[in-house]
Design a protein around this motif. Structure first.
Motif, short mmCIF file in Angstrom:
data_model
loop_
_atom_site.label_atom_id
_atom_site.label_comp_id
_atom_site.label_asym_id
_atom_site.label_seq_id
_atom_site.Cartn_x
_atom_site.Cartn_y
_atom_site.Cartn_z
N LEU A 1 0.83 -1.21 0.00
CA LEU A 1 0.00 0.00 0.00
C LEU A 1 0.87 1.26 0.00
O LEU A 1 0.56 2.24 -0.69
N GLN A 2 1.96 1.23 0.75
CA GLN A 2 2.90 2.36 0.75
C GLN A 2 3.50 2.56 -0.63
O GLN A 2 3.65 3.69 -1.12
N ALA A 3 3.84 1.44 -1.28
CA ALA A 3 4.42 1.51 -2.63
C ALA A 3 3.43 2.13 -3.61
O ALA A 3 3.79 2.93 -4.48
N LYS A 4 2.14 1.77 -3.49
CA LYS A 4 1.11 2.35 -4.36
C LYS A 4 1.02 3.86 -4.15
O LYS A 4 0.89 4.61 -5.11
N ARG A 5 1.12 4.29 -2.89
CA ARG A 5 1.07 5.74 -2.63
C ARG A 5 2.29 6.44 -3.22
O ARG A 5 2.18 7.56 -3.76
N LYS A 6 3.44 5.81 -3.14
CA LYS A 6 4.67 6.42 -3.69
C LYS A 6 4.57 6.58 -5.20
O LYS A 6 5.02 7.58 -5.76
N LEU A 7 3.97 5.58 -5.88
CA LEU A 7 3.78 5.72 -7.33
C LEU A 7 2.90 6.91 -7.64
O LEU A 7 3.15 7.66 -8.58
N LYS A 8 1.84 7.10 -6.83
CA LYS A 8 0.94 8.24 -7.02
C LYS A 8 1.68 9.56 -6.81
O LYS A 8 1.34 10.58 -7.40
N GLN A 9 2.70 9.52 -5.95
CA GLN A 9 3.48 10.73 -5.65
C GLN A 9 4.66 10.91 -6.60
O GLN A 9 5.51 11.76 -6.39
N ASN A 10 4.67 10.07 -7.66
CA ASN A 10 5.67 10.18 -8.72
C ASN A 10 7.09 9.83 -8.28
O ASN A 10 8.06 10.35 -8.84
N VAL A 11 7.22 8.98 -7.26
CA VAL A 11 8.54 8.44 -6.92
C VAL A 11 8.96 7.50 -8.05
O VAL A 11 8.14 6.82 -8.65
N GLN A 12 10.26 7.46 -8.35
CA GLN A 12 10.77 6.67 -9.46
C GLN A 12 10.32 5.20 -9.31
O GLN A 12 10.60 4.56 -8.29
N PRO A 13 9.61 4.65 -10.31
CA PRO A 13 8.97 3.32 -10.17
C PRO A 13 9.94 2.19 -9.84
O PRO A 13 9.61 1.33 -9.02
N THR A 14 11.11 2.16 -10.46
CA THR A 14 12.06 1.08 -10.18
C THR A 14 12.52 1.14 -8.74
O THR A 14 12.65 0.10 -8.06
N LEU A 15 12.76 2.34 -8.24
CA LEU A 15 13.15 2.52 -6.84
C LEU A 15 12.06 2.02 -5.90
O LEU A 15 12.32 1.39 -4.88
N VAL A 16 10.80 2.29 -6.27
CA VAL A 16 9.66 1.86 -5.45
C VAL A 16 9.62 0.35 -5.32
O VAL A 16 9.49 -0.19 -4.21
N ILE A 17 9.74 -0.35 -6.44
CA ILE A 17 9.62 -1.82 -6.39
C ILE A 17 10.86 -2.45 -5.76
O ILE A 17 10.77 -3.47 -5.07
N GLU A 18 12.05 -1.84 -5.95
CA GLU A 18 13.25 -2.33 -5.28
C GLU A 18 13.09 -2.25 -3.75
O GLU A 18 13.38 -3.21 -3.03
N GLN A 19 12.61 -1.11 -3.28
CA GLN A 19 12.43 -0.91 -1.84
C GLN A 19 11.38 -1.87 -1.29
O GLN A 19 11.54 -2.46 -0.23
#
Length: 329
Positions: free
Chosen positions: A304-322
């Motif tokens: 759920l945190q990762a989904k919010r980060k995508l909405k906030q335009n955090v770099q997608p590869t960084l999101v899934i790595e984390q």
């Protein structure tokens, strides 16, 4: 859903609020339609626009046959403008172009409509610029903003819009409708957990990309269990390659969320709630033995945190790595 009567079947309150405004000729200068995917935001936006331009309305219902209605449906009406994310966000240049349109009279009338899709992806600069229109509305200009994530809309925009909350659709009735129309039951169970849009559901059921996405999710869960040291390589060689666009990335996280929910449901003996796996899938039993309930709950929160980060335009590869690292711990 091309008529208000159809929309009323799934969104009765929103329909009543908007159609009452149309009857009284008091259409708001700005709407914020907020609701999950498939709840009818786009259909309502089209109906509001048609209500302003249709020449052959029957009460509040557009005819859907006149030239204006057909051009609005095809997004070719010169006085109905659609703004969608350019990549991950709606950028300030797009809003500047829109503001230029504000200064012109309508090509065929003085009425103009602007539909801003995924309004939560407005960058800060773009959101601040859009306020100029909302603070100084033209009497014959209507803005319609669509969002799944209303909390990401800045308060100054929200306060200048009539906010319409769309209720989530009933998954079971939608699922039954899909099965009645010929979709395989286990496919209908999964897809109805992801969308309430009938056309989209059947498109996904026949889409090789979607089938591969589900397969990748099964492989990722198995890798978390059997080869956690290879998860990072899997993310870069398989996930990033398959989930390229923002919508695809969000869909991948939605599938992962459903998979972890199913494992938790199996853990607590609530197999009837499972949608991604079947209760007799050996991988679910293996996963339930590998993940504690606490780990599963934490993993769901991480997704759920990762989904919010995508909405906030955090770099997608960084999101899934984390996310992968968080789940591994």
């Amino acid at each position: 859903m091309k008529t208000w009567s159809k929309v009323a079947d799934v969104q009765p309150l929103a329909t009543r609020i908007i159609t009452n405004s149309i009857k009284k000729d008091r259409v708001s200068h700005a709407y914020l339609l907020q609701g999950e995917r498939g709840t009818g935001k786009g259909a309502i936006a089209l109906l509001i626009a048609k209500g302003l331009f249709c020449r052959n309305k029957s009460g509040v219902e557009p005819c859907n046959e006149c030239n204006n209605c057909k051009r609005i449906d095809s997004r070719n009406h010169p006085d109905v403008h659609w703004i969608e994310p350019d990549g991950q966000s709606i950028k300030i240049e797009q809003v500047r172009n829109l503001q230029k349109e504000f200064t012109y009279s309508g090509l065929e009338s003085n009425q103009k409509v602007y539909v801003i899709k995924d309004a939560d992806t407005l960058t800060v600069n773009a959101a601040n610029r859009i306020l100029k229109f909302l603070e100084e509305p033209s009497k014959e200009t209507t803005a319609i903003m669509l969002t799944e994530n209303s909390q990401s809309i800045i308060p100054t925009i929200r306060s200048r819009c009539q906010v319409i909350d769309l209720k989530p659709l009933h998954a079971a009735s939608f699922q039954n409708r899909l099965i009645e129309q010929g979709m395989v039951e286990n496919q209908a169970v999964l897809i109805s957990a992801l969308t309430n849009n009938f056309d989209e559901a059947f498109r996904w059921s026949e889409d090789a990309w979607f089938a591969e996405a589900r397969k990748l999710m099964v492989q990722l869960i198995e890798m978390f269990i059997t080869k956690p040291e290879d998860v990072y390589l899997f993310i870069h060689s398989r996930w990033v390659v398959h989930f390229k666009e923002r919508q695809e990335q969000e869909q991948g996280l939605d599938l992962l969320l459903l998979a972890f929910k199913d494992i938790l449901y199996y853990h607590i003996g609530n197999e009837d709630m499972m949608v991604f796996f079947t209760s007799n899938d050996p991988l679910v039993e293996k996963a339930a033995m590998s993940f504690s309930q606490e780990h599963l709950v934490n993993s769901l929160n991480f997704v759920l945190q990762a989904k919010r980060k995508l909405k906030q335009n955090v770099q997608p590869t960084l999101v899934i790595e984390q996310l992968a690292l968080q789940i591994q711990r």
